[in-house]
Design a protein around this motif. Structure first.
Motif, PDB file in Angstrom:
ATOM      1  N   PRO A 124      35.696  75.555  54.272  1.00  0.00           N
ATOM      2  CA  PRO A 124      35.260  74.236  54.758  1.00  0.00           C
ATOM      3  C   PRO A 124      33.980  74.303  55.581  1.00  0.00           C
ATOM      4  CG  PRO A 124      37.086  75.058  56.078  1.00  0.00           C
ATOM      5  CD  PRO A 124      36.897  76.052  54.961  1.00  0.00           C
ATOM      6  N   PRO A 126      31.800  72.491  58.795  1.00  0.00           N
ATOM      7  CA  PRO A 126      32.033  71.648  59.963  1.00  0.00           C
ATOM      8  C   PRO A 126      31.587  70.220  59.660  1.00  0.00           C
ATOM      9  CG  PRO A 126      30.214  73.175  60.352  1.00  0.00           C
ATOM     10  CD  PRO A 126      30.799  73.527  59.028  1.00  0.00           C
ATOM     11  N   TYR A 158      42.126  74.235  55.042  1.00  0.00           N
ATOM     12  CA  TYR A 158      43.310  74.678  55.786  1.00  0.00           C
ATOM     13  C   TYR A 158      43.001  75.059  57.227  1.00  0.00           C
ATOM     14  CZ  TYR A 158      44.529  75.010  50.874  1.00  0.00           C
ATOM     15  OH  TYR A 158      44.707  74.717  49.552  1.00  0.00           O
ATOM     16  N   LEU A 159      41.770  74.947  57.587  1.00  0.00           N
ATOM     17  CA  LEU A 159      41.332  75.362  58.921  1.00  0.00           C
ATOM     18  C   LEU A 159      40.156  74.477  59.302  1.00  0.00           C
ATOM     19  CD1 LEU A 159      41.436  77.630  61.165  1.00  0.00           C
ATOM     20  CD2 LEU A 159      39.761  78.863  59.778  1.00  0.00           C
ATOM     21  N   ARG A 160      40.197  73.945  60.531  1.00  0.00           N
ATOM     22  CA  ARG A 160      39.081  73.085  60.943  1.00  0.00           C
ATOM     23  C   ARG A 160      37.893  73.973  61.293  1.00  0.00           C
ATOM     24  NH1 ARG A 160      38.559  68.029  61.564  1.00  0.00           N
ATOM     25  NH2 ARG A 160      40.731  67.419  61.654  1.00  0.00           N
ATOM     26  N   ALA A 161      36.807  73.806  60.555  1.00  0.00           N
ATOM     27  CA  ALA A 161      35.646  74.708  60.707  1.00  0.00           C
ATOM     28  C   ALA A 161      34.724  74.198  61.802  1.00  0.00           C
ATOM     29  CB  ALA A 161      34.903  74.813  59.382  1.00  0.00           C
ATOM     30  N   GLY A 162      35.183  74.282  63.010  1.00  0.00           N
ATOM     31  CA  GLY A 162      34.343  73.838  64.118  1.00  0.00           C
ATOM     32  C   GLY A 162      34.690  72.431  64.557  1.00  0.00           C
TER      33      GLY A 162
ATOM     34  N   VAL B  21      29.124  79.246  62.552  1.00  0.00           N
ATOM     35  CA  VAL B  21      30.464  78.910  62.052  1.00  0.00           C
ATOM     36  C   VAL B  21      30.737  79.684  60.759  1.00  0.00           C
ATOM     37  CG1 VAL B  21      31.879  77.078  61.041  1.00  0.00           C
ATOM     38  CG2 VAL B  21      30.581  76.636  63.131  1.00  0.00           C
ATOM     39  N   LEU B  25      33.645  82.538  60.103  1.00  0.00           N
ATOM     40  CA  LEU B  25      34.691  82.412  59.078  1.00  0.00           C
ATOM     41  C   LEU B  25      34.656  83.617  58.123  1.00  0.00           C
ATOM     42  CD1 LEU B  25      34.558  78.584  58.254  1.00  0.00           C
ATOM     43  CD2 LEU B  25      36.375  79.825  59.446  1.00  0.00           C
ATOM     44  N   ASP B  54      33.017  74.569  68.944  1.00  0.00           N
ATOM     45  CA  ASP B  54      33.425  75.062  67.614  1.00  0.00           C
ATOM     46  C   ASP B  54      34.477  76.162  67.754  1.00  0.00           C
ATOM     47  OD1 ASP B  54      31.732  73.323  66.300  1.00  0.00           O
ATOM     48  OD2 ASP B  54      30.059  74.746  66.263  1.00  0.00           O
ATOM     49  N   ALA B  57      37.724  74.509  68.508  1.00  0.00           N
ATOM     50  CA  ALA B  57      38.287  73.845  67.325  1.00  0.00           C
ATOM     51  C   ALA B  57      38.896  74.863  66.371  1.00  0.00           C
ATOM     52  CB  ALA B  57      37.201  73.037  66.620  1.00  0.00           C
ATOM     53  N   LEU B  58      38.234  76.011  66.203  1.00  0.00           N
ATOM     54  CA  LEU B  58      38.765  77.042  65.305  1.00  0.00           C
ATOM     55  C   LEU B  58      40.105  77.568  65.799  1.00  0.00           C
ATOM     56  CD1 LEU B  58      35.576  79.120  64.419  1.00  0.00           C
ATOM     57  CD2 LEU B  58      37.135  78.093  62.772  1.00  0.00           C
ATOM     58  N   ARG B  65      46.737  80.610  61.640  1.00  0.00           N
ATOM     59  CA  ARG B  65      45.916  79.811  60.728  1.00  0.00           C
ATOM     60  C   ARG B  65      44.549  80.465  60.507  1.00  0.00           C
ATOM     61  NH1 ARG B  65      46.316  74.323  59.412  1.00  0.00           N
ATOM     62  NH2 ARG B  65      48.524  74.623  59.772  1.00  0.00           N
ATOM     63  N   TYR B  69      42.196  82.099  55.200  1.00  0.00           N
ATOM     64  CA  TYR B  69      41.193  82.365  54.163  1.00  0.00           C
ATOM     65  C   TYR B  69      41.105  83.855  53.850  1.00  0.00           C
ATOM     66  CZ  TYR B  69      39.984  77.504  54.075  1.00  0.00           C
ATOM     67  OH  TYR B  69      40.064  76.142  53.919  1.00  0.00           O
TER      68      TYR B  69
END
Lengths: 301, 305
Positions: A124, A126, A158-162, B21, B25, B54, B57-58, B65, B69
């Motif tokens: 994903p 942000p 599946y994961l909030r990217a920021g 970001v 990831l 950010d 939020a992550l 979680r 990925y």
């Protein structure tokens, strides 16, 4: 004012994603005239599976393309990545899209790697204004380099990217506007996200500008207890709620290209065609609502 | 194509934030352990550039979680690689998945084409396997052979190069696009195609030339080491015929004699008959080279090279 949809009636209705698992059966049926556009209006193919490739596989694609319209749906443009597009990949992709005369090309609103690495998954972005501007610029660049109209697909995430500055419908709407591109609306992804992140899928869908929708995807999903999430596996039958979302979406869009995606537990072609017929019935029900609403509008006019 | 809306560009700060970001990831996918994802920390160079909002939020979804990925990406690679090198995966057995994980920890793929990942994995893994006494010494040969067959299966037929039928000594040869060559220390091509962990190939240095016939079947031709060295110079090195014979013969410590020339002539004639050798390039020959064709016509005895 959105760029007009490049879709045409030959690609309206419910098509199927072309997969190796049933290609032999499909080619045999084509050879003896046991399958036609009455059974399935078109196929969607993933061009990355045919890049730099000779032999049976591209020959099979050509054979299918002689009998059915094709739409292309990519896997690895990585539209949101901060890394530049690989030149060789873009050249090869442009060539295959030209070869099959794809009316448009779609890929995902995501990134798939950075710093020269390829994760081969849809990660994903942000939901920020900066990401909107970046990915819109990339979509415009892709459209220029691939010499075809572009549509983007909303992903399962599946994961909030920021930290988000926008919610997902606004993020997508802003990208569509900034890039002036089409939307490949994956109804199953909206449903999966609604379960995983707790929102109302119908309300989400009603915020999407239907004039931007060029194509729809439907697929199956499954609960993974180990993750505590619904995962968009494309390995199960389409669920009843997704049928209903397909019907209500088509009631708003009118005639459109819909693709059934199946990437695991694929089964035989007859089973897929049976599921396609069920989806076509849902599609037709949606079209009936759309036609009735427009008949009323015409009568008022 | 004109835009219907004014084009706006992201700022440098926008891109820096987005890159942080994305790198974070990706580093989560590369993490060696599936545990302790809560340790998204300022120690990490990529994490360090993350906006605090950010990072928060992550972490909101919980540490488990953060690994999702990592698990999804690696599951795709494990399935895809097994489909391209099934016998190698079978021989590795319980070591297979950990090897793919190690590849992801240290390297990750670079090609945007998924079927290339197996080639990247094998190129990364074979030097490791060669020094690992717990693995069979021919495992690398098996992996390379499986990929060579797969690559031949995928090769694009024909060529964009203009060709002439004659084979002068001073020009490179032109092969069909499906042709591949590999050199091996074990006769892994003789292994039964059943992923049996008990099979053992003979130790035998040889080369394998592969091409795809008009029916799209992959065909193999076993070569002696000197023939493989010459054919590698021709097919992979793109060398002129005379240079390839000279370099390939020297590399194998052989004397360049009539038998070598006769032998390679037989191979080339065979490949031409099969449609794998298309001719030579039509570029004008530089000065100073004798014609290969005159050497061939001077000798007629096939050799066993």
């Amino acid at each position: 004012m959105a760029t007009a949809s490049p879709t045409d009636p030959s690609r309206h209705g419910v098509g199927i994603g072309l997969r190796w698992e049933f290609i032999d059966d499909l080619l045999e049926r084509i050879a003896v005239g046991r399958i036609s556009k009455k059974d399935i209006p078109f196929f969607e193919f993933a061009p990355e599976n045919y890049l730099r490739r000779g032999g049976f596989i591209p020959e099979a694609l050509d054979r299918v393309g002689e009998h059915f319209p094709l739409v292309s749906h990519g896997l690895h443009l990585s539209l949101g990545s901060v890394a530049p597009f690989p030149s060789e990949y873009m050249r090869d992709l442009r060539a295959i899209l030209a070869h099959v005369a794809a009316p448009w090309h779609s890929d995902h609103l995501c990134f798939s790697g950075v710093d020269g690495r390829s994760l081969h998954d849809l990660l994903p972005l942000p939901q920020t204004d900066g990401a909107v501007l970046h990915v819109a610029r990339r979509i415009r660049e892709a459209r220029e380099r691939l010499e075809r109209p572009m549509a983007i697909e909303n992903i399962s995430w599946y994961l909030r990217a920021g930290a988000p500055e926008l919610d997902e419908p606004d993020f997508i709407a802003n990208v569509l506007e900034e890039a002036d591109c089409g939307l490949l609306l994956d109804v199953n992804n909206v449903y999966v996200n609604s379960l995983n992140h707790g929102f109302d899928a119908r309300e989400w869908l009603e915020r999407i500008d239907v004039t931007r929708i060029w194509q729809l995807h439907v697929a199956g999903h499954e609960w993974r207890a180990s993750e505590g999430l619904i995962i968009d596996t494309h390995g199960q039958d389409v669920s009843d709620p997704v049928y209903e979302l397909l019907r209500s979406t088509v009631a708003r869009t009118g005639p459109v290209a819909v693709v059934l995606e199946r990437d695991s537990n694929i089964g035989d072609l007859d089973t897929l065609l049976a599921e396609r017929r069920q989806l076509q019935a849902a599609y037709d029900a949606g079209i009936a609502v759309y036609e009735a609403a427009h008949a009323v509008e015409r009568a008022r006019a | 194509m004109p835009w219907s809306v004014p084009v706006r560009e992201p700022s440098a700060d926008d891109l820096t934030r987005l890159a942080a970001v994305q790198r974070t990831l990706q580093r989560l996918v590369m993490r060696a352990s599936d545990q302790d994802f809560g340790g998204l920390s300022l120690d990490d160079a990529a994490d360090a550039e993350l906006h605090e909002a950010d990072r928060t939020a992550l972490l909101e979804g919980g540490s488990a979680r953060l690994g999702i990925y990592r698990r999804l990406v690696r599951a795709t690679f494990i399935d895809t690689l097994r489909s391209e090198v099934p016998m190698t995966a079978g021989q590795l057995g319980a070591r297979y998945a950990p090897e793919v994980h190690a590849f992801c920890n240290e390297e990750l793929p670079r090609s945007p084409v998924l079927r290339d990942v197996a080639f990247e994995f094998v190129a990364w893994a074979t030097p490791r396997w060669a020094t690992d006494a717990s693995l069979r010494p021919w495992l690398g040969d098996l992996a390379r052979f499986e990929l060579l067959e797969f690559d031949t299966h995928c090769g694009v037929r024909g060529t964009d190069v203009k060709t002439v039928a004659e084979l002068p000594a001073d020009r490179p040869l032109v092969f069909d696009g499906t042709c591949r060559i590999g050199r091996f220390d074990y006769a892994v091509h003789e292994l039964p195609d059943d992923e049996s962990p008990l099979s053992e190939p003979r130790a035998e240095r040889h080369g394998m030339f592969l091409y795809r016939d008009p029916g799209n079947r992959v065909r193999r031709i076993v070569l002696t080491p000197v023939a493989a060295a010459i054919m590698t110079e021709l097919l992979v090195g793109g060398r002129a015929l005379a240079d390839a014979v000279r370099i390939g013969t020297a590399a194998e410590g052989c004397t360049l004699n009539t038998a070598v020339i006769e032998g390679i002539s037989v191979i080339l004639e065979d490949l031409a008959t099969r449609g794998a050798l298309l001719g030579s390039t039509d570029s004008p020959p530089p000065r100073g080279h004798a014609l290969w064709t005159s050497l061939v016509t001077a000798t007629r005895v096939p050799s066993g090279i």
